[in-house]
Design a protein around this motif. Structure first.
Motif, mmCIF file in Angstrom:
data_model
loop_
_atom_site.group_PDB
_atom_site.id
_atom_site.type_symbol
_atom_site.label_atom_id
_atom_site.label_comp_id
_atom_site.label_asym_id
_atom_site.label_seq_id
_atom_site.Cartn_x
_atom_site.Cartn_y
_atom_site.Cartn_z
ATOM 1 N N VAL A 195 0.971 -1.344 0.056
ATOM 2 C CA VAL A 195 -0.079 -0.071 -0.003
ATOM 3 C C VAL A 195 0.849 1.308 -0.043
ATOM 4 O O VAL A 195 1.712 1.407 0.823
ATOM 5 C CB VAL A 195 -0.934 -0.052 1.129
ATOM 6 C CG1 VAL A 195 -0.184 -0.367 2.242
ATOM 7 C CG2 VAL A 195 -1.623 1.326 1.292
ATOM 8 N N ALA A 196 0.609 2.306 -0.882
ATOM 9 C CA ALA A 196 1.242 3.474 -0.899
ATOM 10 C C ALA A 196 0.380 4.287 0.026
ATOM 11 O O ALA A 196 -0.832 4.382 -0.295
ATOM 12 C CB ALA A 196 1.142 3.864 -2.479
ATOM 13 N N THR A 197 0.613 4.968 0.843
ATOM 14 C CA THR A 197 0.046 5.786 1.904
ATOM 15 C C THR A 197 0.672 6.900 2.453
ATOM 16 O O THR A 197 2.233 6.896 2.683
ATOM 17 C CB THR A 197 -0.479 4.905 3.014
ATOM 18 O OG1 THR A 197 -1.222 5.764 3.857
ATOM 19 C CG2 THR A 197 0.510 4.277 3.788
ATOM 20 N N HIS A 198 -0.081 7.763 2.900
ATOM 21 C CA HIS A 198 0.470 9.025 3.873
ATOM 22 C C HIS A 198 -0.040 8.859 5.166
ATOM 23 O O HIS A 198 0.053 9.610 6.072
ATOM 24 C CB HIS A 198 -0.041 10.491 3.365
ATOM 25 C CG HIS A 198 0.500 10.790 1.974
ATOM 26 N ND1 HIS A 198 1.842 11.371 1.731
ATOM 27 C CD2 HIS A 198 0.209 10.904 0.646
ATOM 28 C CE1 HIS A 198 2.293 11.578 0.571
ATOM 29 N NE2 HIS A 198 1.300 11.400 -0.220
ATOM 30 N N SER A 199 -0.842 7.769 5.483
ATOM 31 C CA SER A 199 -1.621 7.503 6.623
ATOM 32 C C SER A 199 -0.651 7.031 7.589
ATOM 33 O O SER A 199 0.022 6.020 7.465
ATOM 34 C CB SER A 199 -2.752 6.650 6.431
ATOM 35 O OG SER A 199 -3.190 6.435 7.772
ATOM 36 N N ASP A 200 -0.452 7.533 8.726
ATOM 37 C CA ASP A 200 0.317 7.283 9.741
ATOM 38 C C ASP A 200 -0.250 5.960 10.552
ATOM 39 O O ASP A 200 0.419 4.944 10.747
ATOM 40 C CB ASP A 200 0.536 7.973 10.985
ATOM 41 C CG ASP A 200 1.445 9.388 10.495
ATOM 42 O OD1 ASP A 200 2.313 9.277 9.785
ATOM 43 O OD2 ASP A 200 1.468 10.507 11.117
ATOM 44 N N ALA A 201 -1.536 5.863 10.472
ATOM 45 C CA ALA A 201 -2.243 4.825 10.953
ATOM 46 C C ALA A 201 -2.111 3.478 10.154
ATOM 47 O O ALA A 201 -1.937 2.282 10.646
ATOM 48 C CB ALA A 201 -3.949 5.024 11.305
ATOM 49 N N MET A 202 -1.909 3.594 8.742
ATOM 50 C CA MET A 202 -1.863 2.717 7.880
ATOM 51 C C MET A 202 -0.496 2.135 7.871
ATOM 52 O O MET A 202 -0.056 0.963 8.096
ATOM 53 C CB MET A 202 -2.250 3.021 6.394
ATOM 54 C CG MET A 202 -2.273 1.994 5.506
ATOM 55 S SD MET A 202 -3.465 0.929 5.431
ATOM 56 C CE MET A 202 -2.762 -0.505 5.881
ATOM 57 N N SER A 203 0.406 3.107 7.770
ATOM 58 C CA SER A 203 1.854 2.710 8.028
ATOM 59 C C SER A 203 2.022 1.960 9.503
ATOM 60 O O SER A 203 3.143 1.102 9.498
ATOM 61 C CB SER A 203 2.518 3.847 7.997
ATOM 62 O OG SER A 203 2.736 4.599 6.748
ATOM 63 N N GLY A 204 1.287 2.275 10.565
ATOM 64 C CA GLY A 204 1.678 1.807 11.729
ATOM 65 C C GLY A 204 1.274 0.350 11.914
ATOM 66 O O GLY A 204 1.950 -0.452 12.674
ATOM 67 N N ILE A 205 0.724 -0.399 10.957
ATOM 68 C CA ILE A 205 0.219 -1.851 10.983
ATOM 69 C C ILE A 205 1.109 -2.524 10.408
ATOM 70 O O ILE A 205 1.093 -3.900 10.040
ATOM 71 C CB ILE A 205 -1.165 -1.964 10.557
ATOM 72 C CG1 ILE A 205 -1.490 -1.583 9.443
ATOM 73 C CG2 ILE A 205 -2.045 -1.291 11.706
ATOM 74 C CD1 ILE A 205 -2.790 -2.329 8.776
ATOM 75 N N ALA A 206 2.117 -2.012 9.334
ATOM 76 C CA ALA A 206 3.033 -2.464 8.425
ATOM 77 C C ALA A 206 3.955 -3.551 9.005
ATOM 78 O O ALA A 206 4.381 -3.038 10.051
ATOM 79 C CB ALA A 206 3.328 -1.330 7.322
ATOM 80 N N ASP A 207 4.361 -4.546 8.337
ATOM 81 C CA ASP A 207 5.514 -5.277 8.785
ATOM 82 C C ASP A 207 6.790 -4.582 8.338
ATOM 83 O O ASP A 207 7.810 -4.635 8.963
ATOM 84 C CB ASP A 207 5.471 -6.733 8.146
ATOM 85 C CG ASP A 207 4.280 -7.332 8.586
ATOM 86 O OD1 ASP A 207 3.916 -7.726 9.797
ATOM 87 O OD2 ASP A 207 3.413 -7.517 7.624
ATOM 88 N N ARG A 208 6.706 -3.954 7.211
ATOM 89 C CA ARG A 208 7.766 -3.030 6.681
ATOM 90 C C ARG A 208 7.347 -1.791 5.880
ATOM 91 O O ARG A 208 6.114 -1.646 5.495
ATOM 92 C CB ARG A 208 8.781 -3.962 5.779
ATOM 93 C CG ARG A 208 9.519 -5.049 6.184
ATOM 94 C CD ARG A 208 10.502 -5.603 5.338
ATOM 95 N NE ARG A 208 9.598 -6.421 4.121
ATOM 96 C CZ ARG A 208 9.800 -6.218 2.874
ATOM 97 N NH1 ARG A 208 10.455 -5.245 2.408
ATOM 98 N NH2 ARG A 208 8.944 -6.973 1.957
#
Length: 220
Positions: A195-208
């Motif tokens: 996922v390409a994102t500017h969302s901190d919440a989305m990035s926060g669940i990423a494994d990398r």
């Protein structure tokens, strides 16, 4: 075996004599059950990277392998078959057919992948908070509703790999939370999300988290 591999991707755009390097030697892998976030400022190459990874654009250098199949410099028919059976794709441009309702758009994507399940459609519509728009046409939807409908289409065939460009950009915080929970459930089931994102919440669940700047990876 990784679900998707990119090796030294380069992509150039030309406007007269001017040349812009959108990607400059980007490599990545996404494994089974991973959530990988691609971040970076606008113009850093995120959307171009996703387009090259899914075969919607041909890189000028490097290559992409999906589930063991090289898709770079292959026929459009071959790339389309890989996209239909292996990937769910959400671009920033809506992926909805104007003459079909939201439900019919989802059904069509399921049909292309060889599966139609009305119960799954209802669950998808609930996930993206669009049950009230199930039989609406794209021109009747707001910008946020169209974005959520496009995501439902991308998720329609329960793809082993979802490639999404800003999936939570046009949604409220409650819907973003629902989508994040859906992505977590996909991970638990061994399915992956890039996922390409500017969302901190989305990035926060990423494994990398892969950070781009000026077409290069500056952090992984």
């Amino acid at each position: 075996m990784p679900l998707i591999e990119a090796h030294e991707l380069y992509r150039f755009y030309h406007n007269g004599d001017d040349e812009t390097a959108a990607l400059r030697g980007v490599s990545l892998q996404v494994g089974h059950g991973e959530i990988v976030a691609v971040t970076g400022p606008s113009g850093s190459g995120k959307s171009t990277l996703l387009s090259c990874l899914t075969g919607l654009e041909e890189p000028d250098g490097g290559y992409v392998i999906i589930a063991g199949e090289r898709i770079t410099r292959r026929s459009e028919a071959f790339r389309a078959s890989i996209r239909a059976t292996r990937l769910g794709i959400l671009q920033q441009v809506p992926n909805l057919l104007a003459h079909l309702t939201v439900t019919e758009n989802i059904e069509l994507q399921m049909h292309l992948a060889g599966m139609v399940n009305m119960n799954s459609i209802e669950m998808l519509l609930s996930t993206v908070d669009l049950r009230h728009r199930a039989y609406g046409y794209p021109n009747e939807l707001s910008g946020g509703e169209a974005a959520r409908a496009g995501l439902a289409v991308a998720l329609a065939a329960d793809p082993v790999l979802l490639v999404a460009d800003e999936p939570t950009a046009e949604v409220d915080r409650k819907t973003e939370s629902h989508l994040i929970e859906h992505f977590k459930k996909r991970r638990q089931a061994g399915k992956s999300t890039l996922v390409a994102t500017h969302s901190d919440a989305m990035s926060g669940i990423a494994d990398r988290v892969l950070r781009l700047r000026d077409g290069k990876v500056v952090h992984d």
